[in-house]
Design a protein around this motif. Structure first.
Motif, PDB file in Angstrom:
ATOM      1  N   CYS A  24       0.352  -1.005   0.190  1.00 54.96           N
ATOM      2  CA  CYS A  24      -0.214  -0.100  -0.385  1.00 54.96           C
ATOM      3  C   CYS A  24       0.767   1.145   0.250  1.00 54.96           C
ATOM      4  N   CYS A  26       0.421   3.513   1.816  1.00 54.55           N
ATOM      5  CA  CYS A  26       1.305   3.956   3.366  1.00 54.55           C
ATOM      6  C   CYS A  26       2.807   2.812   4.265  1.00 54.55           C
ATOM      7  N   ASN A  28       1.975  -0.464   4.055  1.00 52.89           N
ATOM      8  CA  ASN A  28       1.453  -1.867   4.378  1.00 52.89           C
ATOM      9  C   ASN A  28       1.777  -2.959   3.621  1.00 52.89           C
ATOM     10  N   CYS A  59      -7.168  -0.862   3.672  1.00 54.18           N
ATOM     11  CA  CYS A  59      -6.137  -1.575   4.126  1.00 54.18           C
ATOM     12  C   CYS A  59      -6.340  -1.538   5.553  1.00 54.18           C
ATOM     13  N   CYS A  62      -4.326   1.907   6.492  1.00 52.65           N
ATOM     14  CA  CYS A  62      -4.664   3.420   6.035  1.00 52.65           C
ATOM     15  C   CYS A  62      -5.750   3.806   6.112  1.00 52.65           C
TER      16      CYS A  62
END
Ligand SMILES: [Zn+2]
Length: 84
Positions: A24, A26, A28, A59, A62
């Motif tokens: 992701c 973010c 992840n 996700c 986030c």
């Protein structure tokens, strides 16, 4: 004059070696927080034909909602309701 602001679409990526290992925006990567099948509101659903009509994932870190096929970020729910 009204300005129309077009948001550029965001996409998550996956690791070259494994198209199923998502990463992701973010950070992840699935091992940390995971991804959950979600509905249009970004709440977790059972991955069944009946409940999971969007084919989207959310996700676990986030709250970005991700289209399974295109990996496009289609929305965001910072406080998703998860199944127990
Ligand atoms: Zn994320």
């Amino acid at each position: 004059m009204k300005k129309i602001i077009m948001k550029r679409p965001e996409f998550i990526t996956h690791y070259k070696s494994n198209p199923h290992a998502w990463r992701c925006i973010c950070g992840n990567n699935g091992d940390d927080y995971g991804y959950y099948p979600c509905n249009k509101k970004g709440n977790e659903v059972e991955p069944t034909v009946k409940d999971w009509t969007t084919k989207w994932y959310i996700c676990g870190n986030c709250g970005r909602m991700i289209d399974r096929d295109t990996l496009e970020v289609v929305g965001r729910n910072p406080h998703p309701k998860l199944l127990a």
